[in-house]
Design an enzyme around this catalytic site. Structure first.
Site, PDB file in Angstrom:
ATOM      1  N   HIS A 165       0.820  -1.219   0.000  1.00  0.00           N
ATOM      2  CA  HIS A 165       0.000   0.000   0.000  1.00  0.00           C
ATOM      3  C   HIS A 165       0.851   1.264   0.000  1.00  0.00           C
ATOM      4  CE1 HIS A 165       0.502  -0.139   4.508  1.00  0.00           C
ATOM      5  NE2 HIS A 165       0.554   1.165   4.323  1.00  0.00           N
ATOM      6  N   ASP A 210      -0.025  -7.501   1.231  1.00  0.00           N
ATOM      7  CA  ASP A 210       0.456  -6.136   1.461  1.00  0.00           C
ATOM      8  C   ASP A 210       1.983  -6.085   1.569  1.00  0.00           C
ATOM      9  OD1 ASP A 210       0.278  -3.407   1.726  1.00  0.00           O
ATOM     10  OD2 ASP A 210      -0.182  -3.437   3.866  1.00  0.00           O
ATOM     11  N   SER A 256       4.982   2.673   8.077  1.00  0.00           N
ATOM     12  CA  SER A 256       4.565   1.529   7.267  1.00  0.00           C
ATOM     13  C   SER A 256       5.686   1.084   6.340  1.00  0.00           C
ATOM     14  CB  SER A 256       3.335   1.889   6.429  1.00  0.00           C
ATOM     15  OG  SER A 256       2.204   2.023   7.243  1.00  0.00           O
TER      16      SER A 256
END
EC number: 3.4.21.-
Length: 479
Positions: A219, A249, A327
């Protein structure tokens, strides 16, 4: 005869008490039950070693300096060692209540033999020498010398391996080991009304091969025009997306550079236990190499528990803080091994990471695809920049463009890149895509989703007040 004996004893006691009052000292028998300041000895005018309370905590006395006498029988005014000193009887025996009862005197010695640094920039043999110099300075109306650092001036933690900080600073050791292999990722898009690029998102990643392969979250790099990687030394490189697993992901990107990079190794997330210390590192809010620590709360938090309907993966739950921009960064154990990818935060103290065993599986499958020459699935591309048309944007465009259609939803075409399928098919700037292959288009995301699946597009656009049908054949490119 008995009466005569009692009389003699009483007379002797009375005489001793009188002698004690005359000398302003108590004899053997310890401290008085009540402190009488009038019984304290006179304080000398010059007391360079400072003033301290005596053993009875009654009289203020001039402190004994290093090498001077201390202790005694426990009377008011017995000499007491100054700050940072302790009373030692012969043989290194410290002065105590037992020694005091035996009436022994000792000598003041420094509690610590370690060198120290003063606020005057001078290194002193020990804290006691510093205190002596400081007291002398104060007696001369000079500023005191402050104790500011253990160890000689100019020395560091590594010069004192017995320091608790040196022994137990394991988190810092881990960070020092892994930080060079953690990267900051910036995502760029072109601005709506110009060809200038602007950063629209950021994330983190970590190097898994010395030739520039980097693991991050899918993402983080999804649907962005350009991906740029910044290393710890500040050097920046454009990155290519090599492989993506949107369901898991996880993404693999690569930068090309002449030098070899430091890498992080994968640990086994299956061996993790709740309660283990972990370290999360990344670039939250574009602040590079920000470190947070915590423990593993649980090793198997199901994706469906987190509301991820299509996920069959178990996540690592940790209380190490994971913020926006973290992230894609690594979650590591105290051996510096990656045991997860920082992925999402639910609330303070509850964050999740993709297990390293899943990363290992992804890398193995990616290697297999690349080895067979298939690599990443080709990306379909038509060569258009667009954005979702909203009522507010429609109103703004009507003010700028005289023939803009009366429409408030669809995909607004910002730019058609020359020599691309969109240009060849007749798509133009300011067109609004309203349907593709019979499916209504409400957002720019709708267009991207259909392009991924369809090899031929029957596109209906609103141009001015007309609906025009175009045929566009997407081309396949490397992502």
């Amino acid at each position: 005869m008995i009466l005569v004996t009692l009389f003699c004893i009483c007379a002797l006691v009375t005489s001793l008490q009188a002698d004690a009052r005359l000398s302003k000292r108590y004899v053997i028998g310890g401290c008085p039950s009540h402190c009488d300041k009038s019984m304290c000895p006179t304080m000398p005018k010059d007391c360079s070693t400072g003033q301290v309370m005596d053993h009875c905590n009654c009289c203020l006395v001039c402190a004994s300096g290093e090498g001077e006498a201390c202790g005694g029988v426990g009377k008011l005014g017995d000499p007491v060692c100054g700050e940072s000193l302790e009373c030692s009887v012969t043989g290194g025996v410290s002065y105590s209540a037992t020694v005091r009862r035996r009436g022994k005197q000792g000598v003041c010695v420094c509690k610590s033999s370690d060198p120290v640094c003063g606020s005057d920039g001078v290194s002193y043999r020990d804290i006691c020498e510093l205190k002596r110099v400081s007291n002398r300075a104060q007696s001369l109306q000079q500023p005191p010398v402050l104790f500011i650092q253990r160890g000689a001036c100019g020395t560091s933690l590594h010069d004192n391996p017995n320091s608790l900080r040196y022994k137990y600073n394991f988190i810092a050791d881990v960070v020092e080991k892994i930080a060079p292999a953690v990267v900051h990722i910036e995502l760029y898009r072109k601005m709506v009304y110009s060809k200038r690029e602007m950063a629209v998102a950021s994330g983190s990643g970590f190097v898994v091969s010395d030739d520039g392969l980097i693991v991050t979250n899918a993402h983080v790099v999804a649907n962005k025009n350009r991906v740029k990687v910044e290393l710890k030394n500040g050097a920046s490189y454009d990155a290519k997306i090599k492989d993506v697993d949107e369901k898991a992901d996880i993404a693999l990107i690569k930068i090309d550079l002449p030098n070899k990079l430091p890498v992080l190794l994968l640990g086994r997330s299956a061996d993790l236990r709740p309660g283990e210390f972990v370290v999360a590192i990344g670039s939250p809010f574009s602040l590079q190499n920000t470190v947070t620590t915590g423990i593993v709360s649980t090793t198997q938090r199901g994706g469906k528990e987190l509301g991820l309907r299509n996920s069959d993966m178990d996540y690592i739950q940790t209380d190490a803080i994971i913020n926006y921009g973290n992230s894609g960064g690594p979650l590591v154990n105290l051996d510096g091994e990656v045991i997860g990818i920082n992925t999402l935060k639910v609330t303070a103290g509850i964050s999740f990471a993709i297990p390293s065993d899943k990363i290992r599986q992804f890398l193995a499958e990616s290697y297999d695809r690349l080895a067979r020459g298939r690599g990443t699935t080709k990306k379909r591309y038509i060569g258009v920049r667009m954005m979702t048309l909203t009522p507010s944007l429609s109103k703004e465009l009507k003010g700028r463009l005289r023939d803009f259609p009366d429409i408030t939803s669809g995909a607004y075409v910002i730019e058609v890149i020359s020599k691309t399928p969109a240009a060849a098919g007749g798509l133009k700037e300011h067109d609004v895509i309203i349907s593709i292959n019979g499916q209504r288009i409400s957002t720019a995301t709708d267009v991207s989703a259909i392009i991924k699946k369809e090899s031929s597009l029957r596109v209906v656009v609103r141009r001015g007040n007309e609906d025009i049908i175009l045929t566009i054949i997407p081309m396949e490119i490397d992502p």
